[in-house]
Design a protein around this motif. Structure first.
Motif: not given
Length: 462
Positions: A6-12, A61-67, A77-81, A107-115
């Motif tokens: 759903q989120l805009p591109r570019r996305l990390v 359009h989507v970069m999967v990455a570590t630090a 022009d990264v629109r979402a992290v 731009s938007l930041s979304l953090v999806v966490t688990t315990p």
């Protein structure tokens, strides 16, 4: 997965471990995502180069990455992290979120966490520091095998084993060298020693004494140099338990307290349950430098700006940006001159050029001042001629600097930026700039009184 759809591109998409990044890349590909890339610490040099080229030219359009992805990357022009796992520290989270919106747009930041993320972040965020007894043992062994270079400098073998006990005697490996190096770093932070280096002549002599005949190759020399360190001793009795208890123990304690604070802030930033305060306040606590901020700014050295964190959304607060803090100037080198006051939260300084000052020294001073943050340079025609056209023409290389004529400059009309005015003793000064003192002795006494009494910073020496 729903967020990425759903989120805009570019996305990390950030994860913590390289194997998880590879899993996400495969998962996205199987779900129909074709313009994806992956960069981790295990990515080869050629693979990283190809992935970055595709990312920069828009093929990805989507970069999967570590630090490891952030190093040397500045895509505007990264629109979402999105964080699929929780970073181990506020520093890393803030750095990675900073990949978004560098063109100044939303731009938007979304953090999806688990315990489990919090347990992992807690484990990774606590730095392992060597114990006092073990650290002193490693230092003593290195010191016993040290070579005196003169002038308080000694050459230490970082491949020295800690002791002759079982388990230590065969500890000739990379991990042992890393722990010895960490021991020296800890001692440097404690003020016991200062890290130094070999001169080319010393390195050559030390290499020749350790290598023989045809073994003296470039590769062999490099391997030898990474096995030794040069330090300069600052404290006598560095091997005593008292020195470590008095100097090293407080450093370890502060490091532990800092780790605990960072983990607490991270959990407050992303933990379960309702948020208790604005995320901007949490970041201000993490990055604040309270001792350099004037009291009327509430002791905060970070501008409180929020684009809509979860606390502000639940409280109904709109996006907002606070005032920039007024931070006192912190010139790192004493100069012949005097700061003339603070205006609009920025330092302004006037430099009365002493007689006989060489042109090269004046030019070096201007370059230093611009490196310190000066963005307005005011000079007379005589001074401007001494600075040379090459220097003035190159001021904007990598940073912008406004230049003004001394005769027409007005502080009240100038932009609120750090300002340096260079004036000769006979120059006509602009309005509201103080004249030079009648004598160096009187000026020195005035500075001494101001520094000793804690008076207004406007009269202190630069």
């Amino acid at each position: 997965m729903e967020a990425i759809q759903q989120l805009p591109r570019r996305l990390v998409l950030y994860v913590t471990r390289p194997e998880v990044a590879e899993e996400w890349s495969q998962r996205l590909f199987l779900r129909g995502f074709k313009r994806i890339g992956c960069i981790t610490g295990k990515t080869s040099t050629s693979g990283r180069r190809d992935a970055l080229r595709a990312w920069e030219c828009g093929d990805t359009h989507v970069m999967v990455a570590t630090a490891a992805f952030g190093l040397g990357v500045d895509q505007q022009d990264v629109r979402a992290v999105v964080h699929a796992t929780l970073p181990e520290s506020v520093d890393r989270f803030y750095q990675e979120v900073g990949r978004g919106g560098r063109d100044g747009r939303a731009s938007l930041s979304l953090v999806v966490t688990t315990p489990d993320d919090f347990r992992q972040a807690n484990r990774l965020g606590r730095k392992t520091l060597i114990g006092l007894a073990r650290g002193r043992e490693r230092w003593t062994r290195m010191y016993c095998e040290a070579k005196d270079l003169g002038g308080g400098r000694i050459l230490l073998p970082v491949d020295a084993v800690p002791s002759n006990r079982d388990g230590d005697i065969d500890m000739d490996n990379q991990l042992n060298r890393e722990w010895n190096s960490r021991t020296l770093t800890l001692m440097a932070r404690a003020g016991i020693l200062a890290l130094d280096s070999e001169t080319p002549e010393e390195a050559e002599a030390n290499n020749q004494s350790e290598l023989s005949g045809t073994a003296a190759t470039t590769g062999g020399s490099v391997r030898l140099r990474v096995r030794r360190r040069v330090v300069r001793m600052l404290v006598d009795g560095a091997s005593t338990a008292e020195a470590w208890d008095q100097l090293v123990a407080p450093i370890r304690k502060r490091a532990t307290e800092r780790d605990n604070r960072d983990i607490a802030l991270l959990e407050e930033l992303h933990g379960p349950g309702p948020a208790r305060r604005c995320h901007a306040e949490i970041l201000a606590e993490a990055y604040g430098i309270a001792e350099r901020v004037e009291p009327q700014r509430n002791g905060c050295s970070v501008a409180l700006a929020c684009g809509g964190c979860r606390y502000c959304r639940q409280m109904g607060f709109p996006p907002r940006a606070g005032f920039l803090p007024r931070i006192s100037a912190n010139w790192s080198t004493p100069l012949a001159g005097r700061r003339t006051g603070e205006g609009a939260g920025v330092a302004r300084m006037i430099f009365y050029e002493p007689e006989g000052l060489e042109d090269a020294v004046l030019r070096r001073f201007v370059r230093w001042s611009i490196g310190q943050g000066t963005r307005i340079l005011v000079t007379s025609p005589v001074v401007r001629e001494r600075l040379s056209s090459e220097l003035l023409g190159g001021l904007n290389a990598g940073r912008w600097v406004f230049t003004y004529d001394l005769e027409s400059f007005s502080i009240r009309k100038a932009p609120a930026l750090a300002t340096l005015v260079i004036a000769g003793l006979t120059d006509h000064l602009p309005e509201k700039l103080p004249p030079p003192s009648d004598g160096m002795e009187e000026e020195s006494k005035s500075r001494g009184r101001a520094d000793s009494s804690g008076a207004n910073a406007d009269t202190r020496s630069c």
